[in-house]
Write a protein that holds these residues in place. Structure first.
Motif, PDB file in Angstrom:
ATOM      1  N   ALA A  41       9.961 -36.991 101.911  1.00  0.00           N
ATOM      2  CA  ALA A  41       8.773 -37.817 102.148  1.00  0.00           C
ATOM      3  C   ALA A  41       8.937 -39.195 101.527  1.00  0.00           C
ATOM      4  O   ALA A  41       8.623 -40.211 102.156  1.00  0.00           O
ATOM      5  CB  ALA A  41       7.529 -37.118 101.595  1.00  0.00           C
ATOM      6  N   VAL A  42       9.433 -39.254 100.291  1.00  0.00           N
ATOM      7  CA  VAL A  42       9.644 -40.549  99.641  1.00  0.00           C
ATOM      8  C   VAL A  42      10.636 -41.383 100.448  1.00  0.00           C
ATOM      9  O   VAL A  42      10.423 -42.581 100.687  1.00  0.00           O
ATOM     10  CB  VAL A  42      10.139 -40.367  98.192  1.00  0.00           C
ATOM     11  CG1 VAL A  42      10.451 -41.726  97.559  1.00  0.00           C
ATOM     12  CG2 VAL A  42       9.093 -39.630  97.353  1.00  0.00           C
ATOM     13  N   ARG A  43      11.711 -40.756 100.873  1.00  0.00           N
ATOM     14  CA  ARG A  43      12.714 -41.467 101.676  1.00  0.00           C
ATOM     15  C   ARG A  43      12.093 -42.024 102.953  1.00  0.00           C
ATOM     16  O   ARG A  43      12.346 -43.178 103.331  1.00  0.00           O
ATOM     17  CB  ARG A  43      13.860 -40.507 102.013  1.00  0.00           C
ATOM     18  CG  ARG A  43      14.964 -41.128 102.865  1.00  0.00           C
ATOM     19  CD  ARG A  43      16.070 -40.127 103.145  1.00  0.00           C
ATOM     20  NE  ARG A  43      15.614 -39.018 103.979  1.00  0.00           N
ATOM     21  CZ  ARG A  43      16.373 -37.975 104.302  1.00  0.00           C
ATOM     22  NH1 ARG A  43      17.623 -37.896 103.843  1.00  0.00           N
ATOM     23  NH2 ARG A  43      15.901 -37.009 105.064  1.00  0.00           N
ATOM     24  N   VAL A  98       4.906 -45.712  95.394  1.00  0.00           N
ATOM     25  CA  VAL A  98       5.043 -44.285  95.655  1.00  0.00           C
ATOM     26  C   VAL A  98       5.083 -43.489  94.356  1.00  0.00           C
ATOM     27  O   VAL A  98       5.776 -43.864  93.400  1.00  0.00           O
ATOM     28  CB  VAL A  98       6.321 -44.003  96.469  1.00  0.00           C
ATOM     29  CG1 VAL A  98       6.390 -42.533  96.870  1.00  0.00           C
ATOM     30  CG2 VAL A  98       6.389 -44.898  97.708  1.00  0.00           C
ATOM     31  N   GLY A  99       4.368 -42.372  94.346  1.00  0.00           N
ATOM     32  CA  GLY A  99       4.413 -41.447  93.229  1.00  0.00           C
ATOM     33  C   GLY A  99       4.120 -40.047  93.715  1.00  0.00           C
ATOM     34  O   GLY A  99       4.117 -39.756  94.907  1.00  0.00           O
ATOM     35  N   LYS A 139      13.711 -42.753  94.073  1.00  0.00           N
ATOM     36  CA  LYS A 139      13.012 -43.629  93.113  1.00  0.00           C
ATOM     37  C   LYS A 139      11.498 -43.575  93.319  1.00  0.00           C
ATOM     38  O   LYS A 139      10.996 -43.680  94.439  1.00  0.00           O
ATOM     39  CB  LYS A 139      13.508 -45.069  93.271  1.00  0.00           C
ATOM     40  CG  LYS A 139      12.787 -46.067  92.375  1.00  0.00           C
ATOM     41  CD  LYS A 139      13.270 -47.486  92.640  1.00  0.00           C
ATOM     42  CE  LYS A 139      12.539 -48.498  91.765  1.00  0.00           C
ATOM     43  NZ  LYS A 139      11.092 -48.555  92.071  1.00  0.00           N
ATOM     44  N   LEU A 140      10.776 -43.418  92.207  1.00  0.00           N
ATOM     45  CA  LEU A 140       9.317 -43.464  92.206  1.00  0.00           C
ATOM     46  C   LEU A 140       8.837 -44.726  91.500  1.00  0.00           C
ATOM     47  O   LEU A 140       9.517 -45.258  90.618  1.00  0.00           O
ATOM     48  CB  LEU A 140       8.735 -42.237  91.505  1.00  0.00           C
ATOM     49  CG  LEU A 140       8.978 -40.881  92.151  1.00  0.00           C
ATOM     50  CD1 LEU A 140       8.306 -39.787  91.341  1.00  0.00           C
ATOM     51  CD2 LEU A 140       8.490 -40.862  93.597  1.00  0.00           C
ATOM     52  N   ASP A 141       7.642 -45.161  91.874  1.00  0.00           N
ATOM     53  CA  ASP A 141       7.033 -46.338  91.243  1.00  0.00           C
ATOM     54  C   ASP A 141       6.078 -45.958  90.120  1.00  0.00           C
ATOM     55  O   ASP A 141       5.791 -46.780  89.252  1.00  0.00           O
ATOM     56  CB  ASP A 141       6.284 -47.162  92.298  1.00  0.00           C
ATOM     57  CG  ASP A 141       7.221 -47.677  93.375  1.00  0.00           C
ATOM     58  OD1 ASP A 141       8.153 -48.420  93.032  1.00  0.00           O
ATOM     59  OD2 ASP A 141       7.032 -47.319  94.559  1.00  0.00           O
ATOM     60  N   PHE A 142       5.566 -44.731  90.153  1.00  0.00           N
ATOM     61  CA  PHE A 142       4.691 -44.266  89.076  1.00  0.00           C
ATOM     62  C   PHE A 142       4.702 -42.747  89.040  1.00  0.00           C
ATOM     63  O   PHE A 142       5.076 -42.078  90.007  1.00  0.00           O
ATOM     64  CB  PHE A 142       3.258 -44.777  89.247  1.00  0.00           C
ATOM     65  CG  PHE A 142       2.512 -44.221  90.432  1.00  0.00           C
ATOM     66  CD1 PHE A 142       1.721 -43.089  90.311  1.00  0.00           C
ATOM     67  CD2 PHE A 142       2.599 -44.844  91.671  1.00  0.00           C
ATOM     68  CE1 PHE A 142       1.034 -42.573  91.404  1.00  0.00           C
ATOM     69  CE2 PHE A 142       1.909 -44.347  92.770  1.00  0.00           C
ATOM     70  CZ  PHE A 142       1.131 -43.202  92.639  1.00  0.00           C
ATOM     71  N   TYR A 143       4.302 -42.221  87.894  1.00  0.00           N
ATOM     72  CA  TYR A 143       4.188 -40.779  87.702  1.00  0.00           C
ATOM     73  C   TYR A 143       2.710 -40.467  87.566  1.00  0.00           C
ATOM     74  O   TYR A 143       2.036 -40.945  86.662  1.00  0.00           O
ATOM     75  CB  TYR A 143       4.938 -40.376  86.429  1.00  0.00           C
ATOM     76  CG  TYR A 143       5.166 -38.896  86.230  1.00  0.00           C
ATOM     77  CD1 TYR A 143       6.404 -38.324  86.504  1.00  0.00           C
ATOM     78  CD2 TYR A 143       4.152 -38.072  85.753  1.00  0.00           C
ATOM     79  CE1 TYR A 143       6.626 -36.970  86.309  1.00  0.00           C
ATOM     80  CE2 TYR A 143       4.361 -36.713  85.559  1.00  0.00           C
ATOM     81  CZ  TYR A 143       5.599 -36.167  85.836  1.00  0.00           C
ATOM     82  OH  TYR A 143       5.818 -34.820  85.644  1.00  0.00           O
TER      83      TYR A 143
END
Length: 444
Positions: free
Chosen positions: A202-204, A216-217, A292-296
């Motif tokens: 999904a992130v990809r 994205v997180g 890679k995520l932008d936030f947790y």
């Protein structure tokens, strides 16, 4: 240092808990639609068929959000409202509903934060094995692509999956949530890997196809352990305990999910406990999982294992759900999660279930919720003042709603809902939260 000027003060809800309209306009069935019909699963045999009727009343609800002054609203998409069978044909009416909701939010100056999956798994896919099916991550990726193509011209913030700890543990391990099953460890580990692959794909997909630069997180439940004191040895014990797990609680832990998603590998503890049941380390798959995520995100309500290692829970104040009041958990969770994963944090859920009703004066007085939120937000503020990167706070929930297996007894909302008439009433806590937002938390 205080909250940044663009801090996301918001509130949250989930599609099944608020929307209703469970068989309208081409929507397909999800596991909650089906299994709430089996007696004994949900308090009073209640269900989300109507819930808060948000599907028909979203304009009224967004107007109330604007009155509170929300900067953001975290919503989830109903997979089967968009793709009735989970895969294949897309439902134009479902896309139209979310387009209208997103447009209404933006017109009100409210940032939409989209959660792709919040537990309402398509029944048709469940019948094909659900998360045990090796194709499940591909189904999720295709579903994500539909959302990105439909909404990413206006949606910037994306969360892939809400609380995998809970829907795997309670849905497939303990049998407390839909589909109310109890699977052995081998199945749960396979499900875990497929959920992680679904997240990564999904992130990809979001990054490859979003029409605006995405943020994205994901949104796990993220409580850590509160140290017994500020002594260095107590802090170290609490930090270690916050990411440890055993054979009984592994699917509920931070590290079980967070380590592969952010660090790119399963916790060594997983191999110690389960050996050959664990998937063989595949560098390509782990790279996919750890996009890679932008936030947790972190859904935080009380201190994990508080009675064992930290604040005693004996005689501790508790909410209507018997969840302990442990506000220091906000500070320590933000700190420990950031130290381990080196990402900005967003509190994606926090709130309190209460006994709320419309008083004789026509208002809803909930001073206990105001007190609760003051304590927890002060703990957030402590983290911010120490320079920890907190980008937003989403109150759970915007309105009273269907609280899963507990039905409608538990009221978490800033907005009271009379389920018989669907009348909405802003609670005292909503007016209080409005003042917090207006002041950007300065006077907490």
């Amino acid at each position: 240092m205080s909250f940044q000027k663009d801090f996301l003060w918001g509130a949250a809800a989930a599609s099944y808990q608020v929307e209703g309209a469970y068989q309208e306009d081409g929507k397909g069935l999800n596991i909650w639609d089906v299994y709430t019909r089996e007696p004994g699963h949900v308090a009073f045999n209640e269900n989300g068929d109507v819930a808060c009727d948000h599907y028909h009343r979203f304009k009224e609800d967004v107007a109330l959000m604007k009155q509170i002054g929300l900067k953001a609203y975290r919503l989830s998409i109903s997979w089967t409202r968009v793709i009735p069978n989970g895969t294949g044909e897309v439902n134009p009416a479902g896309i139209a509903f979310y387009n209208a909701l997103i447009d209404e939010l933006l017109a009100a100056g409210i940032e939409p934060l989209v959660t792709i999956f919040h537990w309402d798994y398509p029944y048709a896919l469940h019948c094909r094995g659900g998360w045990l099916n090796p194709a499940s991550s591909d189904w999720f990726e295709a579903y994500t692509r539909v959302l990105v193509d439909s909404f990413s011209d206006r949606v910037r913030y994306w969360m892939t999956i809400n609380e995998p700890q809970v829907f795997i543990t309670d849905g497939y391990k303990n049998g407390n949530f839909a589909p109310f099953m109890k699977h052995p460890d081998g199945d749960l580990i396979r499900m875990t890997h497929n959920v992680l692959l679904a997240h990564g794909k999904a992130v990809r997909t979001i990054r490859a196809h979003a029409k605006r630069t995405p943020i994205v997180g994901f949104a796990p439940t993220g409580p850590c352990v509160v140290p017994a004191s500020n002594a260095p040895e107590d802090i170290e014990r609490a930090r270690a305990a916050s990411f440890d797990f055993n054979r009984n609680n592994y699917t509920s832990s931070n590290a079980w999910w967070g380590d592969p998603i952010v660090l790119g590998h399963y916790s060594p503890r997983a191999y110690e406990l389960f050996g050959d049941l664990m998937p063989k380390e595949n560098p390509e798959e782990m790279a996919l999982i750890s996009q890679k995520l932008d936030f947790y995100g972190a859904n935080i309500y009380w201190s994990m294992q508080g009675g064992e290692l930290g604040t005693t829970l004996t005689g501790c104040p508790k909410s209507n759900l018997a969840w302990p009041l442990t506000p220091d958990v906000m500070y320590w969770s933000i700190r420990f999660l950031h130290e381990r994963y080196q990402l900005p944090l967003m509190i994606t859920e926090n709130g309190m279930a209460g006994h709320d009703w419309v008083a004789l004066d026509g208002k809803v007085h909930d001073p206990d919720r105001i007190d609760y939120l003051t304590r927890y937000l002060r703990s957030c503020k402590r983290a911010v003042e120490e320079g920890l990167p907190l980008i937003g706070y989403m109150h759970w929930s915007i309105m009273d709603n269907f609280e899963w297996a507990r039905g409608y007894d538990q009221r978490f909302g800033l907005i009271h809902v009379d389920y018989g008439t669907q009348k909405r009433t802003l609670k005292d806590s909503a007016y209080w939260y409005a003042s917090v937002i207006a002041e950007n938390g300065e006077n907490l």
